[in-house]
Enzyme design. Sequence first.
Site, PDB file in Angstrom:
ATOM      1  N   ASP A 117      28.804  36.779  37.449  1.00  0.00           N
ATOM      2  CA  ASP A 117      29.218  35.865  38.511  1.00  0.00           C
ATOM      3  C   ASP A 117      27.979  35.112  38.986  1.00  0.00           C
ATOM      4  O   ASP A 117      26.843  35.507  38.699  1.00  0.00           O
ATOM      5  CB  ASP A 117      29.860  36.653  39.672  1.00  0.00           C
ATOM      6  N   HIS A 118      28.214  34.019  39.701  1.00  0.00           N
ATOM      7  CA  HIS A 118      27.130  33.266  40.326  1.00  0.00           C
ATOM      8  C   HIS A 118      27.048  33.634  41.799  1.00  0.00           C
ATOM      9  O   HIS A 118      28.047  33.527  42.523  1.00  0.00           O
ATOM     10  CB  HIS A 118      27.389  31.756  40.204  1.00  0.00           C
TER      11      HIS A 118
ATOM     12  N   TRP B 263      32.894  33.046  43.017  1.00  0.00           N
ATOM     13  CA  TRP B 263      34.189  33.306  42.377  1.00  0.00           C
ATOM     14  C   TRP B 263      34.219  32.748  40.946  1.00  0.00           C
ATOM     15  O   TRP B 263      35.244  32.285  40.471  1.00  0.00           O
ATOM     16  CB  TRP B 263      35.343  32.747  43.216  1.00  0.00           C
ATOM     17  N   HIS B 264      33.077  32.828  40.269  1.00  0.00           N
ATOM     18  CA  HIS B 264      32.968  32.386  38.874  1.00  0.00           C
ATOM     19  C   HIS B 264      32.896  33.605  37.962  1.00  0.00           C
ATOM     20  O   HIS B 264      31.968  33.756  37.172  1.00  0.00           O
ATOM     21  CB  HIS B 264      31.723  31.518  38.677  1.00  0.00           C
ATOM     22  N   LEU B 265      33.862  34.471  38.054  1.00  0.00           N
ATOM     23  CA  LEU B 265      33.816  35.739  37.326  1.00  0.00           C
ATOM     24  C   LEU B 265      34.125  35.527  35.853  1.00  0.00           C
ATOM     25  O   LEU B 265      35.051  34.790  35.501  1.00  0.00           O
ATOM     26  CB  LEU B 265      34.800  36.721  37.946  1.00  0.00           C
TER      27      LEU B 265
END
Length: 563
Positions: free
Chosen positions: A308-309, A488-490
């Site tokens: 994630d970021h 929320w960049h999973l």
Amino acid sequence: MNMRDQGGEQARAVAEADTFDYIVVGAGTAGCVIARRLSERPNIRVLVIEAGDVDRNLWVRIPLGIGKLLTERKHLWVAPTEPEPGLHGTSMTLLGGRIWGGSSSVNGMLAVRGHPAKYDEWRAMPGCAGWGYDDVLPYFRRLESTQLGDDAVRGRTGPVTITEATVDPLGAAFVDSCVSAGHGRARDYNGSGPDGAAPAQFNIRRGERRSVAASYLHPVIGRANLSVASRALTERVLFDNRRAVGVQYRIDNVSKVARARTGVIVCAGALRSPQILELSGIGEPALLGELGIPVVHPLPGVGRNLQDHLFGRLRFECNARITINDLLRSRFMEMRELASYAIRRTGMLSNPSYTSIAFLRSEPHLSQPDIRVQLAIVSGARRLSKNLKDGLDPHSGFIIGGYPMYPKSRGEVHIRSTDANVAPKVVANYLTAPEDAERAVKVLRLLRRIADQPALRRFIVREVAPGPDVESDADLLDYFRRNGETSWHLAGSCRMGAGADAVVDNRLRVHGVEHLYVADASVFPIMVSSNTHLPTIMLGERAAELIAEAHDEHRDPVAAEST
């Protein structure tokens, strides 16, 4: 027939005719794409099983409505992480779309393909042939309709409309400040690659969000060979020995079964896809045994490699009433902006809270940018602060934030219950890799340098957080650890490739079983972009073609040789 009635009619149709060629689990960013493309062939019957409801919520269509969607959580999967070791024990709340369109219906709408070199790096990994930039470019062009960039690399007739933001005064000052700080201006960051500052590109058309549900699913929902079961929670994939033959799902607490002649395609995202595999008996045998789940196939990589970021922010007080803080505190401004949007689809509501972004190098010698930054015209204690009670700053304010695009830290996601409605156990391990911690400090220093340029400095009253007293590397890192937030960049939890921890091959087939695919951001072995949205749509396009090719060969899809 309204959308709610339509969803109910489809659910009844599924109950009456419950055998299909393909079952797609999840009407999200990849699932809608795959369902549309496979159903273009009249001889292929497709069922989509979606845990959420039809995307009829008005705020889904309004770009600035993202804040309302993410705070109300009616259409979201919610999964808190365990106390994060790299964040002083803080738990992060992970969100994803539980609605037609999945996260494309609740995200920031930013369209970023990623750097071509990252796709070539993906292709070079063992077991990942066919995923280099030259391989995926045709699918990026296929998905989009835009007037931006060059015909050779941009799409003109695809389902997803991509437009450039109308930049606000702070966004324009941000771009100018990035340029004056030595980072350059990007002409088309979805052309030759993201490098420099530019107005953001969004999947927005005429002031409205264009989710994958709007772009791919709604236009074809009347096809006789396409069914969608809404409000249907997938419980597990069903097997005959090691061959996937259907899906067990639940509607209104009643379990149902749908059969698949040719394949089950799991498109539930980086948290739910590994959860569904484990509930179905695919994963680490010891973990499955603890919960009494029979092992269909041991695959220890399921749930590993999670990425994630982590987003770090500087908060500033602004000397002009041009921010969302002002909008949320002024009834007059609120009515003015509502009228502007209702009449012309313009104004603050026609974009998310940011209009400009930049792709920067943490070190001048790097061959490509490794940090993404943006300015948002809102400020508060949290990214989702929407009033004074939950942390909105009591003054005009904005933030500049960013993150390292290619984190080295890896987490895990695994089931904690046999109930599919119970959120899995997640440890993202943010900032546990030393390289990530070093780059986090560089992000904050880059942000300060940008804020100190003349174009932005003229809008700044003061740096609210972390404030000028936080200056050393140790203090900046501590601030990032305490205040960083998920983007929320999973991705990555069902990794493509070869080896013990790989879950799918380069044709998206789950290793060790037959007729089962995973096609979503969970298969990315590495982060290929600053955002997962557009790469996931691309993956859906390519997945549909790979599956259809195998279907046309009139042979078992798992028998097709890897390319």
